[in-house]
Structure formats: structure tokens, C-alpha cells
Design a protein around this motif. Structure first.
Motif, PDB file in Angstrom:
ATOM      1  N   MET A  87       2.157  43.285   2.200  1.00 36.69           N
ATOM      2  CA  MET A  87       2.438  43.675   3.583  1.00 36.69           C
ATOM      3  C   MET A  87       1.683  42.788   4.579  1.00 36.69           C
ATOM      4  SD  MET A  87       2.499  47.846   3.369  1.00 36.69           S
ATOM      5  CE  MET A  87       3.023  48.012   5.067  1.00 36.69           C
ATOM      6  N   GLU A  88       0.592  42.180   4.138  1.00 35.69           N
ATOM      7  CA  GLU A  88      -0.228  41.375   5.047  1.00 35.69           C
ATOM      8  C   GLU A  88       0.409  40.020   5.341  1.00 35.69           C
ATOM      9  OE1 GLU A  88      -3.044  38.309   6.085  1.00 35.69           O
ATOM     10  OE2 GLU A  88      -2.168  38.532   4.080  1.00 35.69           O
ATOM     11  N   VAL A  89       1.179  39.489   4.409  1.00 39.59           N
ATOM     12  CA  VAL A  89       1.739  38.138   4.570  1.00 39.59           C
ATOM     13  C   VAL A  89       2.646  38.029   5.795  1.00 39.59           C
ATOM     14  CG1 VAL A  89       3.215  36.400   3.510  1.00 39.59           C
ATOM     15  CG2 VAL A  89       1.501  37.579   2.136  1.00 39.59           C
ATOM     16  N   PRO A  90       3.610  38.942   6.034  1.00 41.22           N
ATOM     17  CA  PRO A  90       4.428  38.823   7.249  1.00 41.22           C
ATOM     18  C   PRO A  90       3.597  38.875   8.528  1.00 41.22           C
ATOM     19  CG  PRO A  90       5.421  40.364   5.709  1.00 41.22           C
ATOM     20  CD  PRO A  90       4.059  40.058   5.185  1.00 41.22           C
TER      21      PRO A  90
ATOM     22  N   GLU B 271     -12.788  36.856   2.813  1.00 45.40           N
ATOM     23  CA  GLU B 271     -12.582  38.074   2.008  1.00 45.40           C
ATOM     24  C   GLU B 271     -11.119  38.235   1.624  1.00 45.40           C
ATOM     25  OE1 GLU B 271     -13.505  42.886   2.211  1.00 45.40           O
ATOM     26  OE2 GLU B 271     -14.016  41.595   3.900  1.00 45.40           O
ATOM     27  N   ILE B 272     -10.214  38.004   2.601  1.00 46.20           N
ATOM     28  CA  ILE B 272      -8.778  38.104   2.306  1.00 46.20           C
ATOM     29  C   ILE B 272      -8.374  37.028   1.309  1.00 46.20           C
ATOM     30  CG2 ILE B 272      -6.462  37.871   3.277  1.00 46.20           C
ATOM     31  CD1 ILE B 272      -7.418  39.215   5.781  1.00 46.20           C
ATOM     32  N   VAL B 273      -8.913  35.800   1.486  1.00 48.76           N
ATOM     33  CA  VAL B 273      -8.609  34.710   0.549  1.00 48.76           C
ATOM     34  C   VAL B 273      -9.075  35.076  -0.856  1.00 48.76           C
ATOM     35  CG1 VAL B 273      -9.125  32.310  -0.053  1.00 48.76           C
ATOM     36  CG2 VAL B 273      -8.681  32.930   2.327  1.00 48.76           C
TER      37      VAL B 273
ATOM     38  N   GLN C  96      -3.353  36.684  -7.251  1.00 50.31           N
ATOM     39  CA  GLN C  96      -2.616  35.576  -7.866  1.00 50.31           C
ATOM     40  C   GLN C  96      -2.972  35.437  -9.344  1.00 50.31           C
ATOM     41  OE1 GLN C  96      -3.696  32.308  -5.355  1.00 50.31           O
ATOM     42  NE2 GLN C  96      -2.005  32.644  -3.908  1.00 50.31           N
ATOM     43  N   ILE C  97      -4.239  35.611  -9.662  1.00 50.13           N
ATOM     44  CA  ILE C  97      -4.666  35.552 -11.069  1.00 50.13           C
ATOM     45  C   ILE C  97      -4.049  36.698 -11.858  1.00 50.13           C
ATOM     46  CG2 ILE C  97      -6.655  35.790 -12.602  1.00 50.13           C
ATOM     47  CD1 ILE C  97      -8.306  34.334 -10.412  1.00 50.13           C
TER      48      ILE C  97
ATOM     49  N   PHE D 126       2.777  31.990  -7.466  1.00 52.93           N
ATOM     50  CA  PHE D 126       2.451  30.580  -7.244  1.00 52.93           C
ATOM     51  C   PHE D 126       1.626  30.414  -5.965  1.00 52.93           C
ATOM     52  CE2 PHE D 126       3.131  26.181  -6.017  1.00 52.93           C
ATOM     53  CZ  PHE D 126       2.965  25.527  -7.235  1.00 52.93           C
ATOM     54  N   PRO D 127       0.496  29.683  -6.008  1.00 53.06           N
ATOM     55  CA  PRO D 127      -0.375  29.502  -4.823  1.00 53.06           C
ATOM     56  C   PRO D 127       0.145  28.421  -3.888  1.00 53.06           C
ATOM     57  CG  PRO D 127      -1.356  28.420  -6.723  1.00 53.06           C
ATOM     58  CD  PRO D 127      -0.097  29.082  -7.222  1.00 53.06           C
TER      59      PRO D 127
END
Length: 430
Positions: free
Chosen positions: A1-4, A16-18, A25-26, A70-71
Motif C-alpha cells: 500500500m505504501e508504494v502508490p 527504516e522503510i528501505v 524482498q528477501i 525484483f529490486p
């Protein structure tokens, strides 16, 4: 939800978010590897062949999982240089939301492979009504969030002097009012693009509104379907009582009987369930329900397991209201009774004396099975009673299959006749 939100507000992400993003991702990458090692059920058979598992995974969720994990942000410069796109490719992680379908499917498949208790618990929780409700809440909330983010993207001047939280809340408010077709009109489109976007959201909102109304109606109608059926049955009974002009006192007793059945059995008709069960399972259920009841009867106590299995199959449920006369002194005996719930009084009608009171787990009228003497006492229900009945005809048929036990019963009958000559009363054994 944070990406948009990150895409439309263009804010910088803190460490912290990173950090959490890398963890997810892992985890997503580990999930991809595990999926290559996870079997699947095909016609209730677990398939663990690695080639078949990999082939099925490639054809189903691999592409979605790969794009989700995928990063793209790490390789943002590469994609910008060769493809002209930026790290907004991370929006492809939204595809992960689709995996919720696979979650429910996986839990059901897991239940199929587990033991019976685990199957019941999982399938009880993830039943169709629960799934529909969770599915609806999940997708409507997520879609409303996406629509709000889309409105902010198309309307950069919308509350541009306000903070991010206020802009998002107001946009979410517009999203919800539009999707629910309420539309107060305090936030309106200004450009052609905004207008087209709003029309699209309205069309989607009409579908969601119809889906909501239909599902809420369905959920409410299934909240307590047994109670609804009982009420319909009670209405039919009331119509019958009025049509036949049954006296008021008798009508009230009939209504009370069905109300007591509802309160004690919750509208469950044992006979309907019984008829649908396969014979082997029916015997197991009968033994579980009635083995303790028949074991208290003296002449059943030492019966073989095979004999008990035959007896429990012949037991029939019957209920009595408080004050009902189950049988009267001097009646021709036909049945013996096992008390599953409630209590009864043994009465000598000639004197009005209560000889004894029997409760749950007791039995009475057993001499009906072994001789033809008339009832020597009356039995009246002291409370609402649930009993199981064994008829003399069924019992005698069972005896024909077990000659040794039949011989023992004849000996008991002779002994009880001698005893009754001395007391003049059929003593109700416990």
C-alpha cells in the motif's frame, strides 16, 4: 500500500522503510525458491516431482512473484538508461496483492492433506461466507486506496498547500464517496482527464455497490438459517392449528413442544442426518451416542460388542413435554426407554404415589422387552425429556441372531416374574 503513495507524493524514503522493503524482498525471493520445492494436489494426490512442480509454478504464479520481488530500485539507473523508465517499476509489487487468492487456496489444499480434525477446523474458518466477506473487505479497501492515489496523481493542485496526510485523507474521502455512489459534490473534477477518471470510478462503484448489497443480503440471510427454517415451520404449525380448530390448551402444548425442540436441538432433525449417513459411520455414531446408555441396563452390561452395535442401530429418538404421560399403568408394553436429557416420575396411579424419579442416564420399561405383562406403574415426564426408544419387536429380532444372549434374557425374565409376584410392582432398575 505504501508504494502508490511514494509514487504520487514523491517523498524520500527513510532508511527504516528501505530496511523493511529489503526484508520483504528477501522473503518474497525465499517464497519463490520454496514454491519450486512445494508439491501440489492433483485429484487428491500429492505431487512432489520437481519437474512437474516447476512446470506448474512457471505456468501459474512465477511471473507475478518475480515482478513482486525484483529490486527495481537497485537497478533503477540501468532501466532508465536502456528502457527509459525509472524506479516507478516498483509499482509492479502491487501484483503481490493478487496472491491473496493463492493464500486461501493453499490453506484449503493444506487442509485436504491434514488429519480430519485439522481439515474441519480450516474448512470451518475458511468457509465460502467467511471467504467472501474477507475478500470483499480486502479488495474494496485496497481499491479505494488505489483510486485515492490516482486522484492525487491526476490532480497535483489538489490541496497542494496542505500536508501529505490531509491530502491523502481528503482524496480517500473522495474515493469512498464516489465508489459508494454517494458523491456529495464537494470535490469535483476540473479537467477532462479528471472527468474521465471520475466516470470510470463511478462505473466501478456501481458494480461494487451492487456486489455489496447482494452480499450483505446473502450474509444476513445465512446468519442463522436454522432459526429461519424453524420460524417457517412454526408458521405452518400455527396455520394447521387454526385450520383444524384445535383447542387453545392443546395448541399451546403443541407450540411448546416445538419450541422446546428448538431450544434443546436448535432445529436439528436427527432422522434427516441419520438417513444420509453411510451405514458404517451410522454405527460408529450410534455407539458413541448410546453406548453409555445401554451399558447401564443390567442385562446389556455383559453383552458382546457385536450385540451392542445391533442394539444402538435400533434406538429411535423421541421427546416428551413436561407433564406428558409416557405410558399408563395397565398399558400393553411395547418399548423400553433410555433418558438422554431430563427426568421422569414413576407413579402408582391407584394411590397417586411417586415411587421413584429417574434422570439422565437412567432407563425404564425394560420388562417390555422380556415378557408380556401389562405396565405395573405409570411414567410421567417431570421436565422436557429427550429419550431413545427400543421396541420389543426390534429387540426380539436381535435376540434371534444371538441365541446365547436370548437364553440369558429368558433366565432374567423368570427371575423378574418371581420378584414381581412378591412386590406387585415392576421395579424400575437404574
Amino acid at each position: 500500500m505504501e508504494v502508490p503513495l511514494r509514487i504520487v507524493f514523491h517523498y524520500k524514503v527513510d532508511q527504516e522503510i528501505v530496511f523493511y522493503e529489503r526484508i520483504f524482498q528477501i522473503l518474497f525471493s525465499i517464497d519463490i525458491l520454496l514454491n519450486f520445492r512445494t508439491g501440489f494436489f492433483e485429484e487428491r494426490t500429492l505431487v512432489m516431482n520437481h519437474h512437474q512442480v516447476a512446470r506448474k509454478y512457471f505456468k501459474s504464479w512465477f511471473f507475478v512473484d518475480f515482478l513482486s520481488a525484483f529490486p527495481f530500485d537497485v537497478f533503477g539507473g540501468f532501466f532508465y538508461e536502456y528502457f527509459g523508465v525509472t524506479d516507478t517499476l516498483r509499482i509492479l509489487r502491487i501484483l503481490r496483492a493478487v496472491k491473496v487468492f493463492e493464500l486461501f487456496k493453499s490453506l484449503r489444499l493444506l487442509a485436504m492433506g491434514g488429519n480430519e480434525e485439522f481439515q474441519y477446523r480450516v474448512l470451518e474458518v475458511i468457509n465460502p461466507v467467511t471467504f467472501r466477506l474477507v475478500f470483499f473487505i480486502y479488495w474494496t479497501s485496497l481499491f479505494a486506496h488505489w483510486v485515492a492515489c490516482g486522484w492525487i496523481k491526476l490532480t497535483p493542485e489538489f490541496l497542494k498547500d496542505s500536508d501529505i496526510i490531509t491530502r491523502y485523507i481528503r482524496s480517500l474521502y473522495w474515493s469512498v464517496t464516489t465508489l459508494t455512489t454517494i458523491g456529495y459534490g464537494d470535490i469535483t473534477p476540473r479537467t477532462n482527464t479528471q472527468t474521465i477518471y471520475t466516470m470510470f470510478v463511478m462505473i466501478i462503484g456501481v458494480g461494487i455497490y451492487g456486489y455489496v448489497v447482494g452480499n450483505i443480503a446473502s450474509l444476513l440471510s445465512n446468519v442463522d438459517i436454522s432459526r429461519i427454517k424453524f420460524q417457517e415451520k412454526l408458521d405452518t404449525i400455527n396455520s394447521f392449528l387454526r385450520y383444524k380448530k384445535i383447542p387453545a390448551d392443546l395448541s399451546n402444548r403443541i407450540r411448546s413442544y416445538y419450541i422446546n425442540l428448538w431450544e434443546n436441538r436448535h432445529g436439528i432433525d436427527e432422522r434427516d442426518i441419520w438417513e444420509e449417513l453411510p451405514s458404517a459411520m451410522k454405527i460408529e455414531v450410534s455407539l458413541f451416542l448410546h453406548a453409555k446408555l445401554i451399558s447401564v441396563v443390567p442385562f446389556f452390561r455383559d453383552a458382546t460388542e457385536e450385540l451392542k452395535r445391533e442394539i444402538v442401530q435400533q434406538l429411535k429418538p423421541i421427546a416428551f413435554m413436561r407433564g406428558d404421560l409416557i405410558f399408563r399403568e395397565g398399558d400393553v408394553p411395547h418399548n423400553m426407554y433410555f433418558i438422554a436429557k431430563g427426568s421422569v416420575d414413576i407413579i402408582k396411579e391407584s394411590s397417586g404415589t411417586v415411587l421413584d424419579s429417574l434422570h439422565e442416564g437412567n432407563f425404564f420399561g425394560e420388562m417390555a422387552l422380556i415378557d408380556d405383562r401389562l405396565r405395573s406403574a405409570s411414567v410421567r415426564a417431570r421436565t422436557f425429556c429427550e429419550t431413545y426408544v427400543l421396541s420389543r419387536e426390534s429387540f426380539r429380532e436381535i435376540l434371534s441372531h444371538h441365541p446365547q444372549f436370548a437364553k440369558k434374557i429368558r433366565q432374567i425374565a423368570m427371575s423378574r416374574k418371581k420378584q414381581s409376584k412378591q412386590t406387585g410392582i415392576e421395579t424400575p432398575a437404574r
